[in-house]
Design an enzyme around this catalytic site. Structure first.
Site, PDB file in Angstrom:
ATOM      1  N   TYR A 101     -30.167  -9.598   5.755  1.00 19.46           N
ATOM      2  CA  TYR A 101     -29.073  -9.452   4.542  1.00 19.46           C
ATOM      3  C   TYR A 101     -27.928 -10.098   5.729  1.00 19.46           C
ATOM      4  CZ  TYR A 101     -24.883  -7.621   2.421  1.00 19.46           C
ATOM      5  OH  TYR A 101     -23.579  -8.871   2.151  1.00 19.46           O
ATOM      6  N   GLU A 189     -22.027 -14.557   1.018  1.00 22.41           N
ATOM      7  CA  GLU A 189     -23.179 -13.359   1.658  1.00 22.41           C
ATOM      8  C   GLU A 189     -24.707 -14.461   2.112  1.00 22.41           C
ATOM      9  OE1 GLU A 189     -23.476  -9.631  -0.855  1.00 22.41           O
ATOM     10  OE2 GLU A 189     -24.453 -10.802  -1.767  1.00 22.41           O
TER      11      GLU A 189
END
Ligand code: GDP
Ligand code: MN
Length: 383
Positions: A101, A189
């Site tokens: 991530y 993101e």
């Protein structure tokens, strides 16, 4: 404003972040021909702005044309967490060994942007933050200096990312920050940032939220917002009229003012065995013209068989809404679909009296109004 995955990926790819080869498609044949061009296996991914699409059945990996057809058939047109899917991204499947991530967001507490890295990618990062906060490395950034390369390296190191890809992940993170800064991002993101067996990193998903107030200086992104609505004629219309609108799969049209009121109506339609055709919030100050526009929207949805109005008079009084409904309906020689109205709040009694019962069915309570609309929708279905 939130970009669709396919749009955010274009933005990321243009900035040099590796993304899988992909094509957008809106029908089954389009999915198959895109898949053939890209080469199997491919991922077929619903383009709706919610997370957790995989678990909800909105992402399928396919190996051949038959599977591609099947996946396209089940995903296109599906209702995914309240969003109607009308486009999918057909994408080269990535053979990964790890899911990371990386993200940039504004830390309101600190008043600074923060870069985040975790080796627990591929799952909802909010859950990781709650259950295992140490699994996310954070590095605050001073926006006047930008992100230093050593800050990116530190975050990547702290997160425990494998040495073999640390350099590439740092570079993705630095680019992501640059984009966040250049594009007036609210969040940027990549989850997951996939790591392959040959130590390549590739953005398998992409999220980019843009500060709505800054869109005027981001004309390219503003255009993307329009294009995003362009897949659906009704959503485009809703944009023009300035309504909050979501198309759903049922046949009972819903019009209300205030998101809470519309949601309640939706739930009740469901409760009484009906199926909502849409979420439509006409907002405050619902004057006659807005009421007419809302009716126009719902009437032009072929799936709609009946309409229920749930209006709470506040700034806009019930009598004014009633006049708006009358005026809008008087323009038809024949009312296209039965309309049920429930008014509450300021001047609701006057409103009830004004409503022309040759044109609409008036009900005193929300429950009765919803039941009646569901009944009408059912009758049309039975014919
Ligand atoms: P989200 O759940 O809506 O955020 O959708 P993502 O794009 O993040 O995909 C969710 C999950 O689907 C990923 O974490 C992967 O496990 C899987 N997935 C998505 N794309 C691919 C792909 O190209 N190859 C493989 N093997 N899995 C994928
Ligand atoms: Mn994701």
């Amino acid at each position: 404003m939130k970009l669709h995955e396919y749009q955010a990926k274009t933005v990321f790819a243009d900035a040099g972040i590796p993304t899988p080869d992909s094509q957008l498609a809106s029908d089954v044949d389009g999915v198959v021909s895109a898949a053939e061009e890209i080469g199997y296996p491919v991922a077929v991914k619903a383009q709706v702005q919610v997370g957790g699409r995989g678990k909800a059945g909105g992402i399928k990996l396919v190996e051949d044309a038959d599977e591609a057809r099947e996946a396209a058939d089940s995903i296109l047109g599906m209702d995914l967490k309240g969003y109607h899917v009308d486009r999918v991204l057909v994408e080269e499947a990535v053979d990964f060994v790890n899911e990371l991530y990386v993200g940039i967001t504004m830390d309101r507490g600190e008043g600074k942007p923060v870069a985040m890295v975790s080796t627990k990618g591929g799952v909802n990062i909010e859950e990781v933050a709650e259950e295992d906060p140490d699994a996310i490395a954070r590095e605050h950034i001073d926006p006047s200096f930008g992100m230093h390369p050593y800050q990116a390296r530190k975050a990547v190191y702290d997160a425990g990312v494998d040495q073999s890809v640390a350099r590439d992940v740092s570079s993705v993170l630095t680019t992501l920050y640059q984009l966040w800064d250049d594009k007036d991002g609210a969040d940027a993101e990549i989850n997951p940032l996939m790591v392959t067996a040959d130590d390549e990193v590739i953005a398998a998903d992409a999220v980019m939220n843009i500060d709505e107030d800054a869109l005027f200086r981001q004309p390219e992104l503003a255009e993307m917002e329009e294009e995003a609505a362009g897949g659906d004629e009704l959503e485009q219309k809703a944009d023009e009229y300035g309504f909050d609108y979501v198309r759903l799969d049922g046949n009972t049209g819903i019009i209300g003012n205030g998101a809470g009121l519309v949601m309640t109506t939706l739930d009740l339609v469901d409760h009484y065995g009906g199926e909502p055709a849409n979420f439509l919030d006409v907002g405050g100050g619902a004057k006659a013209a807005r009421i007419a526009n809302a009716l126009d929207m719902v009437f032009s949805d072929d799936n709609v068989d009946s309409v229920v109005f749930n209006i709470f008079g506040g700034i806009t009084r019930g009598d004014e809404v009633a006049r708006g409904i009358n005026e809008a309906l008087e323009q038809f020689d024949e009312i296209p679909k039965p309309v049920v109205v429930r008014l509450a709040g300021t001047n609701w009694e006057e409103g009830m009296e004004i409503l022309n019962e040759d044109l609409v069915t008036v009900e005193q309570t929300l429950e009765d109004a919803v039941q009646r609309a569901v009944e009408y929708a059912g009758e049309v279905n039975d014919q």
